[in-house]
Design an enzyme around this catalytic site. Structure first.
Site, PDB file in Angstrom:
ATOM      1  N   LEU A  10       4.771   1.948 -23.283  1.00  0.00           N
ATOM      2  CA  LEU A  10       4.704   3.395 -23.096  1.00  0.00           C
ATOM      3  C   LEU A  10       3.423   3.825 -22.392  1.00  0.00           C
ATOM      4  O   LEU A  10       2.763   4.790 -22.781  1.00  0.00           O
ATOM      5  CB  LEU A  10       4.865   4.115 -24.444  1.00  0.00           C
ATOM      6  CG  LEU A  10       6.199   3.838 -25.153  1.00  0.00           C
ATOM      7  CD1 LEU A  10       6.244   4.539 -26.501  1.00  0.00           C
ATOM      8  CD2 LEU A  10       7.382   4.246 -24.277  1.00  0.00           C
ATOM      9  N   VAL A  12       1.954   5.163 -18.616  1.00  0.00           N
ATOM     10  CA  VAL A  12       2.440   6.326 -17.863  1.00  0.00           C
ATOM     11  C   VAL A  12       3.801   6.043 -17.237  1.00  0.00           C
ATOM     12  O   VAL A  12       4.700   6.893 -17.277  1.00  0.00           O
ATOM     13  CB  VAL A  12       1.417   6.735 -16.785  1.00  0.00           C
ATOM     14  CG1 VAL A  12       1.961   7.876 -15.944  1.00  0.00           C
ATOM     15  CG2 VAL A  12       0.099   7.138 -17.431  1.00  0.00           C
ATOM     16  N   MET A  13       3.988   4.844 -16.657  1.00  0.00           N
ATOM     17  CA  MET A  13       5.281   4.513 -16.049  1.00  0.00           C
ATOM     18  C   MET A  13       6.399   4.528 -17.088  1.00  0.00           C
ATOM     19  O   MET A  13       7.464   5.112 -16.864  1.00  0.00           O
ATOM     20  CB  MET A  13       5.209   3.134 -15.381  1.00  0.00           C
ATOM     21  CG  MET A  13       4.504   3.119 -14.045  1.00  0.00           C
ATOM     22  SD  MET A  13       5.439   3.911 -12.729  1.00  0.00           S
ATOM     23  CE  MET A  13       6.787   2.760 -12.496  1.00  0.00           C
ATOM     24  N   GLY A  14       6.160   3.897 -18.242  1.00  0.00           N
ATOM     25  CA  GLY A  14       7.171   3.869 -19.285  1.00  0.00           C
ATOM     26  C   GLY A  14       7.487   5.249 -19.827  1.00  0.00           C
ATOM     27  O   GLY A  14       8.659   5.606 -20.028  1.00  0.00           O
ATOM     28  N   SER A 128      10.174   0.954  -7.821  1.00  0.00           N
ATOM     29  CA  SER A 128       9.161   1.410  -6.887  1.00  0.00           C
ATOM     30  C   SER A 128       9.129   2.931  -6.820  1.00  0.00           C
ATOM     31  O   SER A 128      10.172   3.578  -6.846  1.00  0.00           O
ATOM     32  CB  SER A 128       9.421   0.846  -5.488  1.00  0.00           C
ATOM     33  OG  SER A 128       8.436   1.308  -4.578  1.00  0.00           O
ATOM     34  N   LYS A 182      11.855  -6.852  -4.688  1.00  0.00           N
ATOM     35  CA  LYS A 182      10.706  -5.989  -4.960  1.00  0.00           C
ATOM     36  C   LYS A 182       9.404  -6.655  -4.504  1.00  0.00           C
ATOM     37  O   LYS A 182       8.484  -5.982  -4.002  1.00  0.00           O
ATOM     38  CB  LYS A 182      10.629  -5.665  -6.455  1.00  0.00           C
ATOM     39  CG  LYS A 182       9.424  -4.801  -6.873  1.00  0.00           C
ATOM     40  CD  LYS A 182       9.333  -3.510  -6.080  1.00  0.00           C
ATOM     41  CE  LYS A 182       8.429  -2.470  -6.726  1.00  0.00           C
ATOM     42  NZ  LYS A 182       7.078  -2.899  -7.029  1.00  0.00           N
ATOM     43  N   HIS A 185       9.283  -6.178  -0.840  1.00  0.00           N
ATOM     44  CA  HIS A 185       8.964  -4.756  -0.648  1.00  0.00           C
ATOM     45  C   HIS A 185       7.457  -4.552  -0.723  1.00  0.00           C
ATOM     46  O   HIS A 185       6.851  -3.889   0.133  1.00  0.00           O
ATOM     47  CB  HIS A 185       9.673  -3.928  -1.719  1.00  0.00           C
ATOM     48  CG  HIS A 185       9.176  -2.516  -1.873  1.00  0.00           C
ATOM     49  ND1 HIS A 185       7.951  -2.208  -2.458  1.00  0.00           N
ATOM     50  CD2 HIS A 185       9.722  -1.330  -1.545  1.00  0.00           C
ATOM     51  CE1 HIS A 185       7.779  -0.903  -2.462  1.00  0.00           C
ATOM     52  NE2 HIS A 185       8.836  -0.334  -1.907  1.00  0.00           N
ATOM     53  N   ASN A 186       6.822  -5.139  -1.729  1.00  0.00           N
ATOM     54  CA  ASN A 186       5.381  -4.969  -1.895  1.00  0.00           C
ATOM     55  C   ASN A 186       4.599  -5.669  -0.789  1.00  0.00           C
ATOM     56  O   ASN A 186       3.542  -5.199  -0.372  1.00  0.00           O
ATOM     57  CB  ASN A 186       4.943  -5.484  -3.264  1.00  0.00           C
ATOM     58  CG  ASN A 186       5.344  -4.537  -4.384  1.00  0.00           C
ATOM     59  OD1 ASN A 186       6.215  -3.682  -4.216  1.00  0.00           O
ATOM     60  ND2 ASN A 186       4.719  -4.681  -5.529  1.00  0.00           N
ATOM     61  N   GLU A 189       4.744  -3.411   2.047  1.00  0.00           N
ATOM     62  CA  GLU A 189       3.829  -2.309   1.696  1.00  0.00           C
ATOM     63  C   GLU A 189       2.380  -2.692   2.018  1.00  0.00           C
ATOM     64  O   GLU A 189       1.634  -1.898   2.610  1.00  0.00           O
ATOM     65  CB  GLU A 189       3.988  -1.990   0.220  1.00  0.00           C
ATOM     66  CG  GLU A 189       3.062  -0.931  -0.344  1.00  0.00           C
ATOM     67  CD  GLU A 189       3.216  -0.815  -1.846  1.00  0.00           C
ATOM     68  OE1 GLU A 189       2.189  -0.868  -2.558  1.00  0.00           O
ATOM     69  OE2 GLU A 189       4.364  -0.683  -2.324  1.00  0.00           O
ATOM     70  N   ARG A 287      -7.627  -7.498   2.530  1.00  0.00           N
ATOM     71  CA  ARG A 287      -8.065  -7.097   1.184  1.00  0.00           C
ATOM     72  C   ARG A 287      -9.088  -8.082   0.619  1.00  0.00           C
ATOM     73  O   ARG A 287     -10.056  -7.682  -0.032  1.00  0.00           O
ATOM     74  CB  ARG A 287      -6.861  -6.994   0.246  1.00  0.00           C
ATOM     75  CG  ARG A 287      -5.884  -5.883   0.616  1.00  0.00           C
ATOM     76  CD  ARG A 287      -4.959  -5.533  -0.523  1.00  0.00           C
ATOM     77  NE  ARG A 287      -3.938  -4.574  -0.108  1.00  0.00           N
ATOM     78  CZ  ARG A 287      -3.183  -3.873  -0.943  1.00  0.00           C
ATOM     79  NH1 ARG A 287      -3.331  -4.039  -2.252  1.00  0.00           N
ATOM     80  NH2 ARG A 287      -2.282  -3.033  -0.500  1.00  0.00           N
ATOM     81  N   ARG A 445       0.276 -35.613  16.446  1.00  0.00           N
ATOM     82  CA  ARG A 445       0.724 -36.141  15.149  1.00  0.00           C
ATOM     83  C   ARG A 445       1.258 -37.564  15.295  1.00  0.00           C
ATOM     84  O   ARG A 445       1.049 -38.415  14.431  1.00  0.00           O
ATOM     85  CB  ARG A 445       1.798 -35.231  14.544  1.00  0.00           C
ATOM     86  CG  ARG A 445       1.293 -33.849  14.161  1.00  0.00           C
ATOM     87  CD  ARG A 445       2.419 -32.973  13.580  1.00  0.00           C
ATOM     88  NE  ARG A 445       2.810 -33.431  12.248  1.00  0.00           N
ATOM     89  CZ  ARG A 445       4.032 -33.869  11.937  1.00  0.00           C
ATOM     90  NH1 ARG A 445       4.976 -33.939  12.874  1.00  0.00           N
ATOM     91  NH2 ARG A 445       4.308 -34.246  10.710  1.00  0.00           N
TER      92      ARG A 445
END
Length: 470
Positions: A10, A12-14, A128, A182, A185-186, A189, A287, A445
């Site tokens: 629980l 914020v998302m939940g 998302s 997902k 997706h990220n 993003e 990043r 090689r």
């Protein structure tokens, strides 16, 4: 009373997802191992008669209508396994457990197989849209047993974002397919955010523009073919003033970017599958470089770069940045869908790329006008291997690549790093080459390791070895 669904976790998302579910006419039970979060949720829910928190998992499970439907919104990794371990003896065959966190897709595969042995259905669903999306309508990417998805479909489609009346939710595929999509997706993003930041840096470092001026540019760009959520919030960020200093807030934010792992997973998986996603990889590296700020501060005192000034037409170069960003974003989507295509074959997910593009049109972080023509492309050609091979995308690449080259030429001359845009152009140039220099690599090689090579004048699959020294 018996509740329709439970939410475990629980934060914020939940909390917001639970409120969203209740607003669609379903009753919701909640639990969090942190009593403070449970109390905060109860207060936020405002005494709604169809919502309640419970002090233990046993009490929560007992309060649910059968077959039980439970949505977990807990951090990926060990916390998910811990909740499953505690829940498993409390559940019955036919119950449905949904993981709505950013779990690694192979963990979802493993958990699903383990629970299936006990008759418990396990759904791994990408969610998302952030906190606002959770409350008002996220994009949902559920995967797992299809019969289990159909049982919870009325709840999931009701809470999802809607575009032209269609819910941004649909069955993705078996096992960890939902969490895989997902993850990609990220990764996309990550790539788009890096590209937008590079456009911002070019405006600031090459053209000397301030935040209010850039706000107007991004807002104008968002009204055109690049219309997207990420451009929209970029314009909003650049309009915000810091109440303490009176400066643009973006100018007082420390330049070190965080990450939660899904971008890294995307790059690692692409390497495993042998799929090139250089724009997404460059975003991850950007990043990482941002995080070593103390080293960069030392390097800035030691290493020298060019001391050039921009002497061209500012309006013309700004338009070039627009076009360079547009093309680079397109290559980022192309790489992401190419990766999903290979994964679909490798993991037997049977992904529907038209459906994925449809779901991503609303609610999610990478929602953009570009997704409608992507959807149309896969509708016309479901077996399409790369978006850059068909219109309108091939035409966009052919039209805009010179602008991307111009921007990168100026960035190199001015010493402005553009890792993502450079990677996008490299991808485009490599993908269109009829002959790569890998012939020399294969000779190398074979020279040091007798790895053999194929010949252009022999059928594929025939291998040769040369004794390179007398």
């Amino acid at each position: 009373m018996k509740y329709d669904i439970a939410v475990i976790g629980l934060g914020v998302m939940g909390q917001n997802l639970a409120l969203n579910i209740e607003s669609r006419g379903f009753s919701v039970a909640g639990f969090d191992v942190d009593a403070g979060k449970a109390q905060a949720a109860q207060a936020k829910w405002g005494g709604k008669p169809r919502m309640a928190t419970f002090p233990t998992l046993a009490a929560l499970v007992e309060a649910l209508d059968k077959p039980r439907k439970i949505l977990m919104m807990v951090p990926a990794g060990k916390p998910v396994d811990a909740v499953i371990q505690e829940l498993k003896p409390l559940l019955s065959p036919g119950d449905i457990l949904i993981d709505g966190g950013n779990s690694f897709f192979q963990d979802t595969d493993r958990r699903g197989k383990d629970l299936a042995a006990s008759g418990i259905h396990y759904i791994g669903s990408g969610v998302s849209g952030g906190e606002e999306g959770a409350l008002h309508g996220p994009a949902l990417m559920p995967g797992g047993p299809e019969e289990a998805y159909r049982a919870v479909e009325p709840i999931l489609t009701s809470i999802a974002a809607k575009v032209e009346g269609e819910p941004c939710c649909g069955y993705i595929g078996a096992g960890g397919a939902g969490h895989y999509v997902k993850m990609v997706h990220n990764g996309i993003e990550y790539g788009i955010m890096q590209l937008i930041c590079e456009a911002y840096d070019l405006m600031k470092s090459v053209l000397g523009m301030d935040a209010p001026a850039m706000h107007k540019v991004f807002r104008r760009w968002n009204e055109g073919p690049m219309n997207s959520y990420l451009l929209e919030i970029t314009a909003a960020v650049l309009s915000k003033t810091d109440p303490e200093t009176g400066q643009p807030l973006v100018d007082v934010i420390l330049d070190t970017a965080g990450q939660k792992g899904t971008g890294k997973w995307t790059s690692q998986n692409a390497l495993d599958l042998g799929v090139a996603i250089p724009t997404i990889n460059a975003a991850l590296e950007g990043r990482i470089l941002s995080a070593i700020r103390e080293e960069r501060l030392q390097a800035a005192k030691v290493l020298r770069g060019p001391e050039e000034r921009f002497e061209g037409d500012r309006a013309v170069f700004l338009e070039a940045i627009h076009d360079a960003l547009r093309l680079s974003i397109l290559t980022c989507y192309a790489q992401g869908f190419a990766l999903m295509r290979e994964a679909s074959k490798e993991y037997q997910y049977k992904l529907d790329f038209e459906e994925i593009a449809r779901i991503w049109r609303g609610g999610c972080i990478i929602r953009a006008a570009l997704l409608e023509p992507i959807r149309n492309a896969f509708r016309a050609q479901p077996d399409l291997v790369n978006l850059l091979l068909v219109e309108p995308f091939a035409g966009i690449a052919n039209l805009l690549h010179e602008q991307l080259r111009r921007v990168l030429t100026e960035a190199v001359r001015m010493g402005v790093p553009c890792l993502g845009m450079a990677a996008s152009l490299g991808y485009l140039d490599a993908y269109r080459r009829e002959r790569m220099p890998a012939n020399l690599l294969q000779a190398q090689r074979d020279y040091f390791g007798a790895h053999q090579y194929e010949r252009i004048d022999r059928p594929r699959g025939q291998f040769f070895h040369t004794v390179w020294t007398e």
